[in-house]
Scaffold this active site. Structure first.
Site, PDB file in Angstrom:
ATOM      1  N   SER A 139       0.946  -1.181  -0.044  1.00 33.89           N
ATOM      2  CA  SER A 139      -0.062  -0.080  -0.121  1.00 33.89           C
ATOM      3  C   SER A 139       0.763   1.197  -0.017  1.00 33.89           C
ATOM      4  O   SER A 139       1.654   1.456   0.693  1.00 33.89           O
ATOM      5  CB  SER A 139      -1.116  -0.175   1.321  1.00 33.89           C
ATOM      6  OG  SER A 139      -1.747   1.115   1.356  1.00 33.89           O
ATOM      7  N   LYS A 171     -13.584  -4.251   1.291  1.00 37.98           N
ATOM      8  CA  LYS A 171     -14.394  -3.224   0.957  1.00 37.98           C
ATOM      9  C   LYS A 171     -15.918  -3.339   0.815  1.00 37.98           C
ATOM     10  O   LYS A 171     -16.763  -2.407   1.452  1.00 37.98           O
ATOM     11  CB  LYS A 171     -13.896  -2.357  -0.435  1.00 37.98           C
ATOM     12  CG  LYS A 171     -12.647  -1.678  -0.422  1.00 37.98           C
ATOM     13  CD  LYS A 171     -12.570  -1.159  -1.753  1.00 37.98           C
ATOM     14  CE  LYS A 171     -11.195  -0.159  -1.806  1.00 37.98           C
ATOM     15  NZ  LYS A 171     -11.400   0.574  -3.030  1.00 37.98           N
ATOM     16  N   ASN A 224     -14.366   2.534   1.461  1.00 40.48           N
ATOM     17  CA  ASN A 224     -12.944   2.515   1.553  1.00 40.48           C
ATOM     18  C   ASN A 224     -12.461   3.218   2.774  1.00 40.48           C
ATOM     19  O   ASN A 224     -11.278   3.442   3.016  1.00 40.48           O
ATOM     20  CB  ASN A 224     -12.393   3.052   0.296  1.00 40.48           C
ATOM     21  CG  ASN A 224     -12.798   4.482   0.054  1.00 40.48           C
ATOM     22  OD1 ASN A 224     -13.213   5.285   0.802  1.00 40.48           O
ATOM     23  ND2 ASN A 224     -11.809   5.193  -0.843  1.00 40.48           N
ATOM     24  N   ASP A 243     -13.845   6.919  -3.268  1.00 40.69           N
ATOM     25  CA  ASP A 243     -13.384   7.013  -4.777  1.00 40.69           C
ATOM     26  C   ASP A 243     -13.949   8.035  -5.900  1.00 40.69           C
ATOM     27  O   ASP A 243     -13.333   8.318  -6.497  1.00 40.69           O
ATOM     28  CB  ASP A 243     -13.638   5.437  -5.471  1.00 40.69           C
ATOM     29  CG  ASP A 243     -12.459   4.551  -4.542  1.00 40.69           C
ATOM     30  OD1 ASP A 243     -11.501   5.129  -4.162  1.00 40.69           O
ATOM     31  OD2 ASP A 243     -12.921   3.419  -4.569  1.00 40.69           O
ATOM     32  N   GLY A 295     -15.272  -1.437 -18.895  1.00 39.64           N
ATOM     33  CA  GLY A 295     -15.403  -2.272 -17.708  1.00 39.64           C
ATOM     34  C   GLY A 295     -16.831  -1.988 -16.864  1.00 39.64           C
ATOM     35  O   GLY A 295     -17.482  -0.905 -16.813  1.00 39.64           O
ATOM     36  N   GLY A 347     -17.141  -3.745 -13.526  1.00 35.97           N
ATOM     37  CA  GLY A 347     -16.693  -4.274 -12.285  1.00 35.97           C
ATOM     38  C   GLY A 347     -16.779  -3.297 -11.079  1.00 35.97           C
ATOM     39  O   GLY A 347     -17.413  -2.277 -11.250  1.00 35.97           O
ATOM     40  N   GLY A 348     -16.274  -3.655 -10.041  1.00 42.77           N
ATOM     41  CA  GLY A 348     -16.186  -2.923  -8.790  1.00 42.77           C
ATOM     42  C   GLY A 348     -15.664  -1.395  -9.144  1.00 42.77           C
ATOM     43  O   GLY A 348     -16.318  -0.627  -8.529  1.00 42.77           O
ATOM     44  N   ALA A 349     -14.682  -1.359  -9.881  1.00 43.11           N
ATOM     45  CA  ALA A 349     -14.165   0.116  -9.999  1.00 43.11           C
ATOM     46  C   ALA A 349     -14.914   0.674 -10.663  1.00 43.11           C
ATOM     47  O   ALA A 349     -15.206   2.239 -10.553  1.00 43.11           O
ATOM     48  CB  ALA A 349     -12.718  -0.003 -10.685  1.00 43.11           C
ATOM     49  N   TYR A 393      -2.525   3.287 -12.747  1.00 43.75           N
ATOM     50  CA  TYR A 393      -1.383   4.145 -12.454  1.00 43.75           C
ATOM     51  C   TYR A 393      -0.172   3.610 -12.434  1.00 43.75           C
ATOM     52  O   TYR A 393       0.905   4.159 -12.590  1.00 43.75           O
ATOM     53  CB  TYR A 393      -1.612   4.966 -11.212  1.00 43.75           C
ATOM     54  CG  TYR A 393      -1.816   4.450  -9.740  1.00 43.75           C
ATOM     55  CD1 TYR A 393      -3.036   3.882  -9.470  1.00 43.75           C
ATOM     56  CD2 TYR A 393      -0.676   3.728  -9.171  1.00 43.75           C
ATOM     57  CE1 TYR A 393      -3.041   3.341  -8.421  1.00 43.75           C
ATOM     58  CE2 TYR A 393      -0.785   2.958  -8.073  1.00 43.75           C
ATOM     59  CZ  TYR A 393      -1.982   2.692  -7.549  1.00 43.75           C
ATOM     60  OH  TYR A 393      -2.157   2.052  -6.745  1.00 43.75           O
TER      61      TYR A 393
HETATM   62  P1  ATR Z   1     -12.277  -4.205 -10.086  1.00 51.41           P
HETATM   63  O1  ATR Z   1     -12.918  -4.218  -8.616  1.00 51.41           O
HETATM   64  O2  ATR Z   1     -10.897  -3.864 -10.372  1.00 51.41           O
HETATM   65  O3  ATR Z   1     -13.118  -3.352 -10.982  1.00 51.41           O
HETATM   66  P2  ATR Z   1     -13.616  -6.599 -11.065  1.00 51.41           P
HETATM   67  O4  ATR Z   1     -14.954  -6.285 -10.448  1.00 51.41           O
HETATM   68  O5  ATR Z   1     -13.129  -8.111 -11.006  1.00 51.41           O
HETATM   69  O6  ATR Z   1     -12.277  -5.671 -10.449  1.00 51.41           O
HETATM   70  O7  ATR Z   1     -13.810  -6.123 -12.594  1.00 51.41           O
HETATM   71  C1  ATR Z   1     -12.797  -6.411 -13.574  1.00 51.41           C
HETATM   72  C2  ATR Z   1     -13.315  -5.781 -14.870  1.00 51.41           C
HETATM   73  O8  ATR Z   1     -12.197  -5.777 -15.874  1.00 51.41           O
HETATM   74  C3  ATR Z   1     -14.499  -6.295 -15.444  1.00 51.41           C
HETATM   75  O9  ATR Z   1     -15.271  -5.191 -16.199  1.00 51.41           O
HETATM   76  C4  ATR Z   1     -13.790  -7.386 -16.599  1.00 51.41           C
HETATM   77  O10 ATR Z   1     -14.703  -7.546 -17.394  1.00 51.41           O
HETATM   78  P3  ATR Z   1     -16.092  -8.846 -17.321  1.00 51.41           P
HETATM   79  O11 ATR Z   1     -17.221  -8.495 -16.411  1.00 51.41           O
HETATM   80  O12 ATR Z   1     -16.320  -9.103 -18.821  1.00 51.41           O
HETATM   81  O13 ATR Z   1     -15.262 -10.015 -16.559  1.00 51.41           O
HETATM   82  C5  ATR Z   1     -12.920  -6.613 -16.863  1.00 51.41           C
HETATM   83  N1  ATR Z   1     -11.816  -7.575 -17.437  1.00 51.41           N
HETATM   84  C6  ATR Z   1     -10.755  -8.349 -16.783  1.00 51.41           C
HETATM   85  N2  ATR Z   1     -10.083  -8.935 -17.637  1.00 51.41           N
HETATM   86  C7  ATR Z   1     -10.608  -8.860 -18.770  1.00 51.41           C
HETATM   87  C8  ATR Z   1     -10.217  -9.182 -20.032  1.00 51.41           C
HETATM   88  N3  ATR Z   1      -9.217 -10.189 -20.294  1.00 51.41           N
HETATM   89  N4  ATR Z   1     -10.784  -8.944 -21.193  1.00 51.41           N
HETATM   90  C9  ATR Z   1     -11.845  -8.042 -21.133  1.00 51.41           C
HETATM   91  N5  ATR Z   1     -12.429  -7.423 -20.030  1.00 51.41           N
HETATM   92  C10 ATR Z   1     -11.744  -7.926 -18.717  1.00 51.41           C
END
Ligand code: ATR
Length: 282
Positions: A20, A71, A92, A107, A133, A135-137, A227
């Site tokens: 960290s 989180k 967070n 965030d 994307g 996902g969580g971010a 980053y």
């Molecule tokens: P985070 O908390 O960092 O956002 P996460 O919730 O696991 O991590 O989300 C990862 C994101 O990266 C998702 O949008 C994922 O796409 P999927 O929902 O289709 O899995 C995307 N991602 C990760 N690896 C990928 C890859 N090889 N190709 C395309 N998208 C990818």
């Protein structure tokens, strides 16, 4: 930094926690604001999270950041949640308010502050924005863009169902979902004034399939939450095409500054920390 009897204790709970950057960042903030705080990394395993949080009032710890994997799990152990944490579904920042533990998520605010710093016109004009994307971010980013009043938010994800759910949850009137490949992504990239990568693609030199910045207009700005490395293939392509661009270092520091403000009431300036980290991350 000198630890004194009067020092307020802050920290971060994570597993792992040893990589960290937050302890270094918060040492800068303490120096910069003149606040008497110390910031400690705590290696807390998932099964110990509830006990570790419960100990904050007993130890008079003013607050902690939470990082992977805590989180989401922390939400059920807190006494209250600020709206951002509740909406994003992740905490967070935990603040010990006289024994009451309140969870927040900085965030989205850190991200918006960094967008204002880099591309103020993109926000003030309400430019159509493409988010890669779901996902969580991405949750924090789409939440933030919606809060900022961005009128068109396109969320592109490999798994398009996840993008659809995200849009339905955060921006049903103004958002739309798309897959990662195909014409829809190319046309969104061509119309967007801002393109944001929230995925892990680029951490290890990967490009984003289906996203070619050749279609982007000259006013398009590109933001990558990654980053480290400082320049992903996406940002390299943006540079080669002369597009405005930024990586996620500013967001990292600004979300930390927001946490510091919650705990101390003082908003640190961030420039010196960002510069110091830039020198370490290539
Ligand atoms: P985070 O908390 O960092 O956002 P996460 O919730 O696991 O991590 O989300 C990862 C994101 O990266 C998702 O949008 C994922 O796409 P999927 O929902 O289709 O899995 C995307 N991602 C990760 N690896 C990928 C890859 N090889 N190709 C395309 N998208 C990818």
């Amino acid at each position: 930094m000198t630890i004194q009897g009067s020092s307020q204790i802050l920290g971060v709970f994570g597993d792992p926690v040893n990589h960290s950057l937050s302890p270094i960042m918060h040492a800068y903030f303490a120096e910069e604001t003149g606040c008497d705080t110390v910031y400690v990394p705590f290696h807390v395993r998932g099964e110990d999270l509830s006990q570790a949080l419960a100990a904050l009032p007993a130890l008079s710890i003013r607050g902690v950041n939470l990082t992977v994997p805590h989180k989401e799990a922390a939400m059920s152990f807190l006494d209250g949640l600020e709206p951002a944490a509740r909406s994003i579904g992740a905490v967070n920042t935990v603040s010990n308010e006289g024994g009451r533990l309140v969870g927040d998520n900085t965030d989205a605010r850190g991200f918006l502050a960094d967008l204002w710093a880099h591309f103020p016109d993109r926000l003030s004009e309400g430019t159509p924005t493409l988010v890669i994307g779901a996902g969580g971010a991405a949750r924090a980013i789409v939440y933030a863009l919606n809060q900022a009043g961005i009128p068109d938010i396109w969320v592109a994800n490999r798994n398009q169902d996840k993008a659809s759910h995200l849009v339905a949850e955060f921006c049903p009137g103004t958002g739309s979902s798309l897959g990662l490949e195909g014409n829809a992504l190319a046309s969104a990239a061509g119309e967007a004034g801002l393109i944001i990568n929230t995925t892990s693609l680029g951490l290890h030199g990967e490009s984003i399939p289906g996203l070619d910045l050749a279609v982007a207009g000259p006013q398009t700005a590109v933001y990558d939450l990654i980053y480290n490395p400082a320049e992903t293939p996406l940002l390299r392509e943006a540079r080669s095409r002369g597009l405005a661009r930024a990586n996620g270092l500013g967001m990292l520091v600004r979300q930390g500054a927001e946490s510091y403000r919650i705990w101390t009431g003082q908003m640190p300036t961030v420039d010196s920390v960002i510069e110091a980290f830039k020198e370490q991350i290539t």
